[in-house]
Scaffold this motif. Structure first.
Motif, PDB file in Angstrom:
ATOM      1  N   TYR A 136      34.424  52.594  51.508  1.00 54.70           N
ATOM      2  CA  TYR A 136      35.001  52.958  50.211  1.00 54.70           C
ATOM      3  C   TYR A 136      34.214  54.126  49.594  1.00 54.70           C
ATOM      4  O   TYR A 136      34.794  55.016  48.967  1.00 54.70           O
ATOM      5  CB  TYR A 136      34.977  51.753  49.269  1.00 54.70           C
ATOM      6  N   ARG A 196      39.263  51.295  45.815  1.00 55.18           N
ATOM      7  CA  ARG A 196      39.504  49.863  46.017  1.00 55.18           C
ATOM      8  C   ARG A 196      40.925  49.488  45.557  1.00 55.18           C
ATOM      9  O   ARG A 196      41.653  48.773  46.261  1.00 55.18           O
ATOM     10  CB  ARG A 196      38.467  49.066  45.225  1.00 55.18           C
ATOM     11  N   SER A 197      41.294  49.996  44.404  1.00 56.31           N
ATOM     12  CA  SER A 197      42.616  49.698  43.863  1.00 56.31           C
ATOM     13  C   SER A 197      43.725  50.281  44.744  1.00 56.31           C
ATOM     14  O   SER A 197      44.727  49.620  45.031  1.00 56.31           O
ATOM     15  CB  SER A 197      42.714  50.264  42.440  1.00 56.31           C
ATOM     16  N   ILE A 202      43.680  51.048  47.926  1.00 53.88           N
ATOM     17  CA  ILE A 202      43.802  50.359  49.222  1.00 53.88           C
ATOM     18  C   ILE A 202      44.537  49.036  49.044  1.00 53.88           C
ATOM     19  O   ILE A 202      45.448  48.703  49.812  1.00 53.88           O
ATOM     20  CB  ILE A 202      42.402  50.138  49.837  1.00 53.88           C
ATOM     21  N   HIS A 203      44.180  48.307  48.009  1.00 52.68           N
ATOM     22  CA  HIS A 203      44.826  47.003  47.818  1.00 52.68           C
ATOM     23  C   HIS A 203      46.303  47.164  47.480  1.00 52.68           C
ATOM     24  O   HIS A 203      47.157  46.456  48.044  1.00 52.68           O
ATOM     25  CB  HIS A 203      44.102  46.220  46.720  1.00 52.68           C
ATOM     26  N   ARG A 215      48.218  48.162  50.546  1.00 53.13           N
ATOM     27  CA  ARG A 215      48.463  47.038  51.470  1.00 53.13           C
ATOM     28  C   ARG A 215      49.551  46.110  50.932  1.00 53.13           C
ATOM     29  O   ARG A 215      50.336  45.560  51.703  1.00 53.13           O
ATOM     30  CB  ARG A 215      47.156  46.277  51.705  1.00 53.13           C
ATOM     31  N   GLY A 270      43.184  39.506  43.062  1.00 47.06           N
ATOM     32  CA  GLY A 270      43.676  40.895  43.097  1.00 47.06           C
ATOM     33  C   GLY A 270      42.990  41.728  44.169  1.00 47.06           C
ATOM     34  O   GLY A 270      42.864  41.323  45.328  1.00 47.06           O
ATOM     35  N   GLU A 271      42.509  42.903  43.716  1.00 48.08           N
ATOM     36  CA  GLU A 271      41.967  43.855  44.694  1.00 48.08           C
ATOM     37  C   GLU A 271      40.641  43.421  45.299  1.00 48.08           C
ATOM     38  O   GLU A 271      40.168  44.032  46.263  1.00 48.08           O
ATOM     39  CB  GLU A 271      41.836  45.233  44.043  1.00 48.08           C
ATOM     40  N   LEU A 272      40.037  42.367  44.732  1.00 47.58           N
ATOM     41  CA  LEU A 272      38.826  41.843  45.367  1.00 47.58           C
ATOM     42  C   LEU A 272      39.122  41.356  46.788  1.00 47.58           C
ATOM     43  O   LEU A 272      38.244  41.352  47.654  1.00 47.58           O
ATOM     44  CB  LEU A 272      38.243  40.692  44.540  1.00 47.58           C
ATOM     45  N   SER A 279      41.175  42.678  49.121  1.00 49.36           N
ATOM     46  CA  SER A 279      41.054  43.755  50.117  1.00 49.36           C
ATOM     47  C   SER A 279      39.606  44.188  50.279  1.00 49.36           C
ATOM     48  O   SER A 279      39.140  44.438  51.403  1.00 49.36           O
ATOM     49  CB  SER A 279      41.920  44.957  49.703  1.00 49.36           C
ATOM     50  N   ALA A 280      38.906  44.280  49.161  1.00 48.36           N
ATOM     51  CA  ALA A 280      37.494  44.694  49.241  1.00 48.36           C
ATOM     52  C   ALA A 280      36.684  43.679  50.045  1.00 48.36           C
ATOM     53  O   ALA A 280      35.784  44.044  50.800  1.00 48.36           O
ATOM     54  CB  ALA A 280      36.926  44.855  47.832  1.00 48.36           C
ATOM     55  N   MET A 295      47.183  39.785  53.193  1.00 42.95           N
ATOM     56  CA  MET A 295      46.440  41.047  53.246  1.00 42.95           C
ATOM     57  C   MET A 295      45.696  41.191  54.571  1.00 42.95           C
ATOM     58  O   MET A 295      45.589  42.278  55.128  1.00 42.95           O
ATOM     59  CB  MET A 295      45.438  41.131  52.087  1.00 42.95           C
TER      60      MET A 295
END
Lengths: 166, 137
Positions: free
Chosen positions: A136, A151-152, A154-155, A158, B5-7, B9-10, B41
């Motif tokens: 990242y 991060r946002s 990519i999520h 997906r 949420g986006e955690l 994917s991270a 995911m």
């Protein structure tokens, strides 16, 4: 200290294939990807002498991204329009040229097709993460956005892919 | 934490700090929606990562000295060479091809009428032979 390729030939040998795959997954077009590899390596060759030791990956992918977007601008010939829209007009199914590009995707390659349907920022982030394999932090340096934005993107990318693939 | 949420994917990308991982895992243990999203995911991430790594087209990156082998295709040179080749072909064709004689209306009528008279399939001359004056106008 980071090991930095010192010659153009080493950069070409180590990163040429990655650059090609980056461009192919963004465009779905092998000719465009090959042209981008040549353009990037030309820019690397010119810029390598002035390179300051630091994040070589960030430097290289910033060059790659800029070369890609410059090519998009040239194709659209609309330099005053907002950039993300330009990108999407180039390779999304909504534009006439995109229809041609779209038809070149191999039948059955659902993931590639779904990637091309993503808004550019999300597609770029996902490709740099999952295809190129950047962290990242490296993506943030290449794209010049905060890590939180990476991060946002990519999520969200997906999640959109999941919707396309289900 | 409302939802992960986006955690998610991270986490899958190994981009979370230790304390964030602990928070996420505690949340997933109690939130079915986020646990399901984690699975989805993970599938999407795997699908993208399983795309084949394509080989470079042969000859794209010259192995030889970059100073000798041009990196960039010289499109301008190729266009110029193609134009020169076309011009050469046209010039040769102009030399070897007999010039088309100028044909008078009378000669055309004569040839056309002669063929009509020799070829039965061509039909009666009076029916088939058009008025070449009209055609050539």
């Amino acid at each position: 200290m980071e090991s930095v390729p010192l010659t153009w030939e080493e950069v070409a040998r180590v990163y040429g294939r990655k650059i090609y795959n980056f461009a192919y997954r963004l465009t779905g077009n092998s000719d465009d990807a090959a042209d981008l590899v040549q353009e990037v390596l030309l820019r690397v060759r010119k810029g390598l002498a002035a390179y300051q030791p630091g994040s070589f990956e960030g430097w290289l992918w910033r060059i790659t991204r800029n070369a890609f977007l410059d090519e998009v601008r040239k194709r659209n010939r609309r330099p005053t329009a907002p950039l993300p829209d330009e990108v999407d007009r180039w390779d999304m199914a909504s534009s006439p040229s995109a229809d041609v590009e779209y038809s070149r995707i191999s039948i059955g390659d659902d993931v590639q097709k779904a990637l091309l349907e993503l808004p550019y920022e999300f597609r770029e982030a996902v490709v740099l993460c999952d295809i190129v394999g950047l962290s990242y932090e490296e993506i943030a340096r290449a794209v010049a956005v905060p890590v939180g934005t990476v991060r946002s993107r990519i999520h969200r990318g997906r999640k959109l892919l999941r919707e396309s693939l289900t | 934490m409302s939802h992960a949420g986006e955690l998610i994917s991270a986490y899958l990308d190994g981009e979370l700090a230790r304390h964030e991982i602990d928070q996420l895992q505690a949340h997933l243990a109690t939130c079915g929606k986020c646990a399901a999203e984690m699975q989805e995911m993970q599938s999407v991430r795997s699908a993208v990562r399983s795309l084949p790594l394509l080989e470079l087209p042969p000859g794209l990156i010259p192995e030889a000295d970059a100073e000798v082998v041009p990196l960039r295709r010289n499109k301008g040179f190729l266009v110029g060479a193609a134009a020169a080749a076309v011009a050469l072909i046209i010039a040769i064709a102009a030399i070897v091809t007999p010039s088309t004689p100028s044909v008078t209306l009378e000669e055309l009528n004569s040839r056309y009428g002669a063929r009509a008279s020799l070829d039965p399939a061509f039909g009666p001359a009076k029916v088939v032979v058009p008025d070449l004056g009209d055609i050539l106008e």
